[in-house]
Design a protein around this motif. Structure first.
Motif, PDB file in Angstrom:
ATOM      1  N   ASP A 116       0.827  -1.215   0.000  1.00 38.69           N
ATOM      2  CA  ASP A 116       0.000   0.000   0.000  1.00 38.69           C
ATOM      3  C   ASP A 116       0.857   1.259   0.000  1.00 38.69           C
ATOM      4  O   ASP A 116       0.400   2.325  -0.431  1.00 38.69           O
ATOM      5  CB  ASP A 116      -0.913   0.010   1.224  1.00 38.69           C
ATOM      6  N   CYS A 117       2.091   1.140   0.507  1.00 37.88           N
ATOM      7  CA  CYS A 117       2.982   2.300   0.598  1.00 37.88           C
ATOM      8  C   CYS A 117       3.808   2.516  -0.673  1.00 37.88           C
ATOM      9  O   CYS A 117       4.601   3.460  -0.733  1.00 37.88           O
ATOM     10  CB  CYS A 117       3.926   2.155   1.788  1.00 37.88           C
ATOM     11  N   ILE A 118       3.638   1.649  -1.655  1.00 35.29           N
ATOM     12  CA  ILE A 118       4.328   1.852  -2.935  1.00 35.29           C
ATOM     13  C   ILE A 118       3.430   2.707  -3.827  1.00 35.29           C
ATOM     14  O   ILE A 118       2.352   2.275  -4.240  1.00 35.29           O
ATOM     15  CB  ILE A 118       4.655   0.516  -3.627  1.00 35.29           C
ATOM     16  N   LEU A 119       3.861   3.925  -4.099  1.00 35.04           N
ATOM     17  CA  LEU A 119       3.084   4.808  -4.977  1.00 35.04           C
ATOM     18  C   LEU A 119       3.044   4.254  -6.390  1.00 35.04           C
ATOM     19  O   LEU A 119       1.978   4.118  -6.998  1.00 35.04           O
ATOM     20  CB  LEU A 119       3.710   6.209  -5.001  1.00 35.04           C
ATOM     21  N   TYR A 120       4.218   3.938  -6.898  1.00 36.39           N
ATOM     22  CA  TYR A 120       4.325   3.326  -8.229  1.00 36.39           C
ATOM     23  C   TYR A 120       5.746   2.823  -8.424  1.00 36.39           C
ATOM     24  O   TYR A 120       6.663   3.206  -7.691  1.00 36.39           O
ATOM     25  CB  TYR A 120       3.947   4.309  -9.339  1.00 36.39           C
ATOM     26  N   VAL A 121       5.896   1.940  -9.399  1.00 41.98           N
ATOM     27  CA  VAL A 121       7.214   1.450  -9.797  1.00 41.98           C
ATOM     28  C   VAL A 121       7.478   1.949 -11.211  1.00 41.98           C
ATOM     29  O   VAL A 121       6.655   1.762 -12.110  1.00 41.98           O
ATOM     30  CB  VAL A 121       7.288  -0.093  -9.756  1.00 41.98           C
ATOM     31  N   GLU A 122       8.625   2.614 -11.376  1.00 42.05           N
ATOM     32  CA  GLU A 122       8.976   3.190 -12.676  1.00 42.05           C
ATOM     33  C   GLU A 122       9.894   2.232 -13.430  1.00 42.05           C
ATOM     34  O   GLU A 122      10.961   1.858 -12.946  1.00 42.05           O
ATOM     35  CB  GLU A 122       9.675   4.536 -12.462  1.00 42.05           C
ATOM     36  N   LEU A 123       9.447   1.822 -14.618  1.00 44.78           N
ATOM     37  CA  LEU A 123      10.219   0.913 -15.463  1.00 44.78           C
ATOM     38  C   LEU A 123      11.276   1.680 -16.253  1.00 44.78           C
ATOM     39  O   LEU A 123      11.215   2.920 -16.346  1.00 44.78           O
ATOM     40  CB  LEU A 123       9.280   0.158 -16.400  1.00 44.78           C
ATOM     41  N   PRO A 124      12.245   0.972 -16.853  1.00 46.77           N
ATOM     42  CA  PRO A 124      13.322   1.652 -17.602  1.00 46.77           C
ATOM     43  C   PRO A 124      12.818   2.564 -18.720  1.00 46.77           C
ATOM     44  O   PRO A 124      13.439   3.575 -19.033  1.00 46.77           O
ATOM     45  CB  PRO A 124      14.139   0.489 -18.168  1.00 46.77           C
ATOM     46  N   ASP A 125      11.659   2.206 -19.322  1.00 46.53           N
ATOM     47  CA  ASP A 125      11.123   3.026 -20.413  1.00 46.53           C
ATOM     48  C   ASP A 125      10.278   4.193 -19.921  1.00 46.53           C
ATOM     49  O   ASP A 125       9.675   4.926 -20.712  1.00 46.53           O
ATOM     50  CB  ASP A 125      10.309   2.159 -21.378  1.00 46.53           C
ATOM     51  N   GLY A 126      10.226   4.382 -18.597  1.00 45.86           N
ATOM     52  CA  GLY A 126       9.467   5.491 -18.021  1.00 45.86           C
ATOM     53  C   GLY A 126       8.045   5.147 -17.644  1.00 45.86           C
ATOM     54  O   GLY A 126       7.346   5.960 -17.018  1.00 45.86           O
ATOM     55  N   GLN A 127       7.591   3.951 -17.997  1.00 45.62           N
ATOM     56  CA  GLN A 127       6.230   3.541 -17.648  1.00 45.62           C
ATOM     57  C   GLN A 127       6.093   3.420 -16.135  1.00 45.62           C
ATOM     58  O   GLN A 127       6.967   2.875 -15.456  1.00 45.62           O
ATOM     59  CB  GLN A 127       5.892   2.197 -18.308  1.00 45.62           C
ATOM     60  N   LYS A 128       4.965   3.924 -15.604  1.00 38.66           N
ATOM     61  CA  LYS A 128       4.713   3.883 -14.165  1.00 38.66           C
ATOM     62  C   LYS A 128       3.647   2.837 -13.857  1.00 38.66           C
ATOM     63  O   LYS A 128       2.509   2.934 -14.326  1.00 38.66           O
ATOM     64  CB  LYS A 128       4.266   5.260 -13.657  1.00 38.66           C
ATOM     65  N   ILE A 129       4.021   1.839 -13.058  1.00 41.88           N
ATOM     66  CA  ILE A 129       3.096   0.776 -12.675  1.00 41.88           C
ATOM     67  C   ILE A 129       2.386   1.175 -11.386  1.00 41.88           C
ATOM     68  O   ILE A 129       3.008   1.287 -10.324  1.00 41.88           O
ATOM     69  CB  ILE A 129       3.835  -0.569 -12.470  1.00 41.88           C
ATOM     70  N   THR A 130       1.079   1.405 -11.487  1.00 41.71           N
ATOM     71  CA  THR A 130       0.286   1.831 -10.334  1.00 41.71           C
ATOM     72  C   THR A 130      -0.811   0.834  -9.973  1.00 41.71           C
ATOM     73  O   THR A 130      -1.459   0.990  -8.939  1.00 41.71           O
ATOM     74  CB  THR A 130      -0.363   3.202 -10.597  1.00 41.71           C
ATOM     75  N   ASN A 131      -1.021  -0.171 -10.818  1.00 38.96           N
ATOM     76  CA  ASN A 131      -2.060  -1.161 -10.568  1.00 38.96           C
ATOM     77  C   ASN A 131      -1.820  -1.858  -9.229  1.00 38.96           C
ATOM     78  O   ASN A 131      -0.751  -2.441  -9.004  1.00 38.96           O
ATOM     79  CB  ASN A 131      -2.075  -2.188 -11.713  1.00 38.96           C
ATOM     80  N   SER A 132      -2.811  -1.801  -8.331  1.00 34.02           N
ATOM     81  CA  SER A 132      -2.622  -2.314  -6.970  1.00 34.02           C
ATOM     82  C   SER A 132      -2.364  -3.819  -6.955  1.00 34.02           C
ATOM     83  O   SER A 132      -1.586  -4.308  -6.124  1.00 34.02           O
ATOM     84  CB  SER A 132      -3.838  -1.974  -6.106  1.00 34.02           C
ATOM     85  N   GLU A 133      -2.999  -4.558  -7.849  1.00 32.60           N
ATOM     86  CA  GLU A 133      -2.777  -6.014  -7.895  1.00 32.60           C
ATOM     87  C   GLU A 133      -1.358  -6.335  -8.340  1.00 32.60           C
ATOM     88  O   GLU A 133      -0.714  -7.241  -7.798  1.00 32.60           O
ATOM     89  CB  GLU A 133      -3.795  -6.668  -8.828  1.00 32.60           C
ATOM     90  N   HIS A 134      -0.871  -5.579  -9.325  1.00 35.83           N
ATOM     91  CA  HIS A 134       0.503  -5.795  -9.788  1.00 35.83           C
ATOM     92  C   HIS A 134       1.509  -5.448  -8.694  1.00 35.83           C
ATOM     93  O   HIS A 134       2.506  -6.162  -8.495  1.00 35.83           O
ATOM     94  CB  HIS A 134       0.767  -4.948 -11.037  1.00 35.83           C
ATOM     95  N   LEU A 135       1.247  -4.361  -7.967  1.00 32.15           N
ATOM     96  CA  LEU A 135       2.152  -3.948  -6.892  1.00 32.15           C
ATOM     97  C   LEU A 135       2.128  -4.949  -5.735  1.00 32.15           C
ATOM     98  O   LEU A 135       3.165  -5.242  -5.138  1.00 32.15           O
ATOM     99  CB  LEU A 135       1.780  -2.551  -6.388  1.00 32.15           C
TER     100      LEU A 135
END
Length: 290
Positions: A213-232
């Motif tokens: 829950d404390c992960i805002l997002y994960v930034e991939l090398p291409d700049g894509q921001k992963i915000t999907n809660s299930e993926h996180l």
């Protein structure tokens, strides 16, 4: 940081006699994790004193345990915060102190019994002093791992309350385990070990959930921001232990309370004995009578 108030706007002819903001504060996180808050007033949040109903709600043990009383208190006394459940826990702590200030004045009275001469003495602590020791957070920490960047935020009051309730439940289970061990039940070692394991894993899993829950997002090398809660959540469940420790360490820094303001030395005026004590800011003690 703390100012006198202006009149509340209302169509009620008695409106000028309604409670008004007593002080204005800025949140320790400066609202960077709460875009729903009006950013034009983020450094000037008005704090109202408690009503009689607020004080009554703080005497409800169940509401205090599940966080409802705390959320209700902030909705009442800080109406500019649209959803207190989304606030970082450290912001909640600061708001509690500010509400205490607005309701009962700037000083918190402490009663301390000297361990040497057993004399009971009263001391006071200025709430301004504590509030000014809170961290001033302006950006989300970033953990770099391989070729990705993990952006984190502090835990919300909702997450912290859930963890507290789970820990209380686990304490009850541990008492049950002790009863089993002391009984004449067959296979008591196996049964107690099973319960202990399940209890431990439940707390461990909730800690992982809170980290997710404390992960805002994960930034991939291409700049894509992963915000999907299930993926996180799946990412958090599958982190290597070293990375989990690193992420939790950064989150913990964001939740650190101002210990240099709440951990203090008190000198007994009767015998001169010096002792260390901790100021506990407890909503139960926020009523004007308290």
């Amino acid at each position: 940081m703390y100012l006198s108030t202006e009149k509340q706007m209302t169509s009620n002819p008695l409106g000028k006699y309604f409670r008004r903001p007593v002080i204005y504060i800025s949140l320790p996180t400066n609202g960077i994790f709460n875009p729903e808050i009006d950013q034009s007033m983020i450094n000037d949040i008005g704090i109202l004193p408690m009503t009689a109903l607020d004080e009554i709600s703080l005497r409800n043990p169940d509401a205090l345990l599940n966080g409802d009383a705390m959320i209700s208190l902030i909705r009442s006394c800080v109406p500019s915060i649209p959803d207190p459940k989304k606030l970082a826990n450290i912001d909640i702590d600061a708001l509690y102190l500010a509400i205490r200030y607005a309701t009962s004045g700037k000083d918190i009275e402490i009663e301390h019994k000297c361990s040497k001469c057993e004399e009971t003495n009263n001391f006071s602590v200025d709430i301004n002093f504590i509030l000014n020791k809170f961290p001033d957070i302006h950006e989300a920490p970033v953990i770099e791992y391989d070729d990705i960047k993990i952006h984190v935020r502090p835990p919300t009051i909702d997450s912290v309350t859930k963890l507290s309730l789970i820990e209380m439940e686990q304490n009850r289970i541990l008492k049950d385990i002790k009863t089993i061990i002391e009984s004449d039940t067959e296979n008591k070692e196996e049964e107690s070990a099973k319960r202990f394991y399940n209890s431990y894993m439940k707390i461990a899993q909730h800690n992982i959930d809170m980290m997710s829950d404390c992960i805002l997002y994960v930034e991939l090398p291409d700049g894509q921001k992963i915000t999907n809660s299930e993926h996180l959540q799946e990412f958090a469940n599958n982190m290597e232990g070293k990375l989990t420790a690193q992420v939790n360490a950064e989150i913990k820094k964001l939740t650190k309370k101002p210990e240099d303001a709440t951990h203090m030395e008190i000198t007994c005026p009767n015998c001169g004995n010096v002792e260390k004590t901790v100021l506990e800011v407890n909503p139960v003690n926020f009523s004007s009578a308290g």
